[in-house]
Motif scaffolding. Structure first.
Motif, PDB file in Angstrom:
ATOM      1  N   ASP A  45      -9.215 -14.029  -1.983  1.00 48.61           N
ATOM      2  CA  ASP A  45      -9.226 -13.413  -3.317  1.00 48.61           C
ATOM      3  C   ASP A  45      -8.036 -12.484  -3.543  1.00 48.61           C
ATOM      4  OD1 ASP A  45     -11.621 -14.679  -4.022  1.00 48.61           O
ATOM      5  OD2 ASP A  45     -12.812 -13.102  -3.065  1.00 48.61           O
ATOM      6  N   HIS A  46      -7.049 -12.558  -2.650  1.00 48.07           N
ATOM      7  CA  HIS A  46      -5.901 -11.658  -2.720  1.00 48.07           C
ATOM      8  C   HIS A  46      -4.608 -12.451  -2.562  1.00 48.07           C
ATOM      9  CE1 HIS A  46      -8.984  -8.656  -2.371  1.00 48.07           C
ATOM     10  NE2 HIS A  46      -9.318  -9.077  -1.161  1.00 48.07           N
ATOM     11  N   SER A  47      -3.494 -11.761  -2.593  1.00 51.49           N
ATOM     12  CA  SER A  47      -2.197 -12.392  -2.360  1.00 51.49           C
ATOM     13  C   SER A  47      -2.056 -12.631  -0.860  1.00 51.49           C
ATOM     14  CB  SER A  47      -1.093 -11.460  -2.862  1.00 51.49           C
ATOM     15  OG  SER A  47       0.163 -11.935  -2.479  1.00 51.49           O
ATOM     16  N   GLU A  76      -2.277  -8.971   0.617  1.00 50.07           N
ATOM     17  CA  GLU A  76      -2.138  -7.766  -0.198  1.00 50.07           C
ATOM     18  C   GLU A  76      -3.205  -7.709  -1.277  1.00 50.07           C
ATOM     19  OE1 GLU A  76       1.072  -5.299  -2.908  1.00 50.07           O
ATOM     20  OE2 GLU A  76       1.694  -7.157  -1.933  1.00 50.07           O
ATOM     21  N   LYS A  77      -3.882  -6.579  -1.322  1.00 53.62           N
ATOM     22  CA  LYS A  77      -4.761  -6.252  -2.439  1.00 53.62           C
ATOM     23  C   LYS A  77      -4.005  -5.180  -3.206  1.00 53.62           C
ATOM     24  CE  LYS A  77      -9.387  -4.860  -3.762  1.00 53.62           C
ATOM     25  NZ  LYS A  77     -10.736  -4.490  -3.294  1.00 53.62           N
ATOM     26  N   LYS A  78      -3.463  -5.560  -4.338  1.00 58.25           N
ATOM     27  CA  LYS A  78      -2.525  -4.731  -5.084  1.00 58.25           C
ATOM     28  C   LYS A  78      -3.042  -3.312  -5.296  1.00 58.25           C
ATOM     29  CE  LYS A  78       0.419  -4.991  -9.120  1.00 58.25           C
ATOM     30  NZ  LYS A  78       1.744  -5.404  -8.770  1.00 58.25           N
ATOM     31  N   GLN A 125      -2.230  -3.452   2.229  1.00 57.33           N
ATOM     32  CA  GLN A 125      -1.506  -4.633   2.681  1.00 57.33           C
ATOM     33  C   GLN A 125      -1.814  -4.786   4.174  1.00 57.33           C
ATOM     34  OE1 GLN A 125       2.897  -4.837   3.476  1.00 57.33           O
ATOM     35  NE2 GLN A 125       2.812  -6.173   1.679  1.00 57.33           N
ATOM     36  N   SER A 183     -11.903   2.819   0.645  1.00 56.70           N
ATOM     37  CA  SER A 183     -11.197   1.551   0.804  1.00 56.70           C
ATOM     38  C   SER A 183     -11.222   1.077   2.256  1.00 56.70           C
ATOM     39  CB  SER A 183      -9.752   1.663   0.334  1.00 56.70           C
ATOM     40  OG  SER A 183      -9.708   1.939  -1.047  1.00 56.70           O
TER      41      SER A 183
END
Length: 98
Positions: A38-40, A55-57, A61, A83
């Motif tokens: 679900d992330h980059s 990476e989760k903007k 990262q 987080s």
């Protein structure tokens, strides 16, 4: 797979901080794909030590290599302990689903 220990590696000048996550098992390609779905996600299986970056903007990262029991997570300066806790929960949940 579970997170067994989280170690502070570095506090950066920009206010972000780096944690090293120690895992109960070695990182696999399947784990990387699930964690990054679900992330980059960037994955380089052709490297001598297959490398990944997720990476989760504006949150974190993750960087690591396949077959390692650790990965480094750079949390943004806006990140709070919440987080870190949420990422630990996500990793531990992936273990239960598979």
């Amino acid at each position: 797979m579970e997170v067994v220990k989280v170690v502070t590696v570095e506090d950066c000048f920009d206010g972000s901080f780096i944690k090293e996550f120690h895992l109960s098992e070695s990182i696999t390609e399947k784990f990387i794909m699930e964690l990054g779905k679900d992330h980059s996600l960037e994955y380089f299986p052709e490297f001598p030590r297959p490398f990944f970056r997720i990476e989760k903007k504006n949150v974190y990262q993750i960087k690591g290599v396949v077959d390692s029991n650790t990965m480094r997570v750079n949390f943004s300066r806006n990140c709070q302990e919440k987080s870190i806790f949420e990422l630990i929960q996500l990793i531990n949940q992936l273990n239960k689903e598979h």
